[in-house]
Enzyme design. Structure first.
Site, mmCIF file in Angstrom:
data_model
loop_
_atom_site.group_PDB
_atom_site.id
_atom_site.type_symbol
_atom_site.label_atom_id
_atom_site.label_comp_id
_atom_site.label_asym_id
_atom_site.label_seq_id
_atom_site.Cartn_x
_atom_site.Cartn_y
_atom_site.Cartn_z
ATOM 1 N N LYS A 202 -53.963 -37.039 -28.092
ATOM 2 C CA LYS A 202 -53.268 -35.754 -28.212
ATOM 3 C C LYS A 202 -53.880 -35.180 -29.822
ATOM 4 O O LYS A 202 -53.608 -35.892 -30.728
ATOM 5 C CB LYS A 202 -51.760 -35.960 -28.200
ATOM 6 C CG LYS A 202 -50.980 -35.023 -27.062
ATOM 7 C CD LYS A 202 -49.523 -35.261 -27.138
ATOM 8 C CE LYS A 202 -48.873 -34.450 -26.139
ATOM 9 N NZ LYS A 202 -47.501 -34.569 -26.091
HETATM 10 O O1 G3P Z 1 -44.485 -33.748 -25.387
HETATM 11 C C1 G3P Z 1 -44.355 -32.461 -25.854
HETATM 12 C C2 G3P Z 1 -43.394 -31.591 -25.580
HETATM 13 O O2 G3P Z 1 -43.257 -31.742 -24.089
HETATM 14 C C3 G3P Z 1 -42.248 -31.637 -26.111
HETATM 15 O O3 G3P Z 1 -40.994 -31.036 -25.793
HETATM 16 O O4 G3P Z 1 -38.799 -30.576 -25.673
HETATM 17 O O5 G3P Z 1 -39.788 -31.227 -27.633
HETATM 18 O O6 G3P Z 1 -40.206 -28.806 -26.749
HETATM 19 P P1 G3P Z 1 -39.977 -30.503 -26.518
#
Ligand code: G3P
Length: 214
Positions: free
Chosen positions: A83
């Site tokens: 990533k």
């Molecule tokens: O893994 C990346 C993403 O899904 C993060 O989500 O909830 O931290 O905005 P969030």
């Protein structure tokens, strides 16, 4: 549609794998920070729980540092996808890594322009963060529509991972649009399977079953 689990927790990953619906896993530094295990050991253990892609995030900011870091991560297991945050340095690194056969998941995508450049640079996946857009009163799902349309127009092989999913409707809307993948937190995955009318229906059938002559 593929469903990934957005988690670095082995118990959660094992549980969803046992449901037969797990196509891969995404992690990020915030998720990894919650686990009491070294980063590399955790990614190795996750990779053993699924044959699908497992995203492990690079933290370097310059292409010349991202590239060796990504190569190291890719050596952990054959199903690691590295990533990399989208940006000029990330694009340069993605191009090089794609040439080496390393799968890149270009992350922190908040615009269709970023997704288009990531696809052109050879990213295997792009991760638009829809919940974080919704959080600032933008329309995360509208971004998914734009990206899916653009990728279909030019038959890009890059797959769209709908990320920053907050609730089951996000998953359903992503599926209706035709996004390749949604990466779903464990709590949302549980909500996807449950419905109060299903629970009430089971309870009523069991109560009536007790009245049936046997
Ligand atoms: O893994 C990346 C993403 O899904 C993060 O989500 O909830 O931290 O905005 P969030």
């Amino acid at each position: 549609m593929k469903l990934f689990l957005d988690s670095a927790n082995l118990d959660e990953i094992r549980e969803v794998a046992s449901w037969g619906v797990l196509d891969g896993v995404t992690t990020n530094p915030s998720l990894c920070s919650k686990e009491n295990v070294t980063f590399e050991d955790n990614i190795r253990a996750i990779c053993a729980l699924t044959s699908g892609p497992v995203s492990a995030e690079c933290v370097s900011l310059k292409a010349e540092e991202i590239i060796p870091e990504a190569r190291t991560l890719a050596r952990i297991a054959p199903n690691v996808a590295v990533k990399i945050p989208v940006g000029l340095e990330g694009l340069k690194a993605a191009k090089m890594l794609d040439g080496e056969g390393i799968a890149v998941n270009m992350t922190l995508v908040f615009s269709a322009g970023q997704a288009l450049l990531a696809a052109k640079a050879g990213a295997r996946f792009v991760s638009p963060f829809i919940g974080r857009l919704d959080d600032v009163s933008e329309d995360g799902m509208a971004l998914i529509e734009e990206i899916v349309e653009i990728f279909e127009n030019y038959r890009f092989k890059t797959e769209v991972i709908v990320a920053s999913v907050r609730h089951p409707r996000h998953v359903i809307e992503a599926a209706r649009i035709g996004a390749d993948i949604a990466t779903v937190p464990f709590a949302v995955m549980q909500k996807l399977v449950r419905h109060p009318l299903t629970d009430a229906g089971v309870e009523k059938f069991l109560a009536d079953w007790r009245k049936v002559k046997k």
